[in-house]
Design an enzyme around this catalytic site. Sequence first.
Site, PDB file in Angstrom:
ATOM      1  CG  HIS A  31      -1.681   1.265   1.407  1.00 39.01           C
ATOM      2  ND1 HIS A  31      -2.570   1.814   0.502  1.00 39.01           N
ATOM      3  CD2 HIS A  31      -1.594   2.139   2.448  1.00 39.01           C
ATOM      4  CE1 HIS A  31      -3.014   2.969   0.990  1.00 39.01           C
ATOM      5  NE2 HIS A  31      -2.433   3.192   2.153  1.00 39.01           N
ATOM      6  CG  HIS A  55       0.605   7.139   4.101  1.00 33.47           C
ATOM      7  ND1 HIS A  55       1.119   6.274   3.149  1.00 33.47           N
ATOM      8  CD2 HIS A  55      -0.657   6.717   4.347  1.00 33.47           C
ATOM      9  CE1 HIS A  55       0.210   5.386   2.831  1.00 33.47           C
ATOM     10  NE2 HIS A  55      -0.889   5.616   3.545  1.00 33.47           N
ATOM     11  CG  ASP A  56      -1.050   4.249   6.687  1.00 30.23           C
ATOM     12  OD1 ASP A  56      -1.677   5.268   7.019  1.00 30.23           O
ATOM     13  OD2 ASP A  56      -1.427   3.492   5.772  1.00 30.23           O
ATOM     14  CD  GLU A  59      -3.106   6.692  11.201  1.00 33.20           C
ATOM     15  OE1 GLU A  59      -3.489   5.681  10.596  1.00 33.20           O
ATOM     16  OE2 GLU A  59      -3.542   7.824  10.956  1.00 33.20           O
ATOM     17  CG  ASP A  60      -0.625   1.213  10.657  1.00 35.51           C
ATOM     18  OD1 ASP A  60      -1.585   1.567  11.343  1.00 35.51           O
ATOM     19  OD2 ASP A  60      -0.686   1.083   9.423  1.00 35.51           O
ATOM     20  CG  ASP A 119      -4.137   6.721   2.270  1.00 33.58           C
ATOM     21  OD1 ASP A 119      -3.815   5.523   2.228  1.00 33.58           O
ATOM     22  OD2 ASP A 119      -4.773   7.232   3.223  1.00 33.58           O
TER      23      ASP A 119
END
Length: 183
Positions: A31, A55-56, A59-60, A119
């Site tokens: 992704h 970008h994630d 959060e992850d 995204d």
Amino acid sequence: MVVLRITLAYDIAKEAHKGQKRRGGEPYIKHPWRVMNIVSRVSDEEDLKIAALLHDTIEDSDMTCSKINSLFGTKVADIVEYLSDDEEIARLPRSERKARQAQKYASAPVDVQLIKMADQIDNMTSILNDFHVLPEKFRSEYPAAAFDVVIACRPASEMLFTEASDIYRQIKALEAGVTPPSI
């Protein structure tokens, strides 16, 4: 230097998403890689490509904005931080979360809007490709909410907005039982 920074960002994203899968079952790292490639179609800016890859990660994983700043600089760190949902938003039901995101991104800097639109394009493309294996509730609710975010990000790229609109129309056609032409 450019390749080294992008390679480092990819390696960090790969480690941050290690073992994670997308709803369709593929490794999650695909992704952010695709998001970076979408961004690359409209910008040659290295910092945007790096931010797209990362970008994630906040959060992850246990990645922090401070660590991103020390590795890639303030611009990348600020973009990734802006793209990360805070804990309050993250706890909301998906429809409310996406509505808040649409509000947030309507006034976001163009660089942030560009990555967020990429995204959402990748998320909607994944839904289109995996439509028949995804839960009906998800595939019927998520695309409309994601497209609202795309609309908020439209100032970043008319070309990407048009692409997102085409993907959204194809998802709606599948929902109506019509086989759309492939993208």
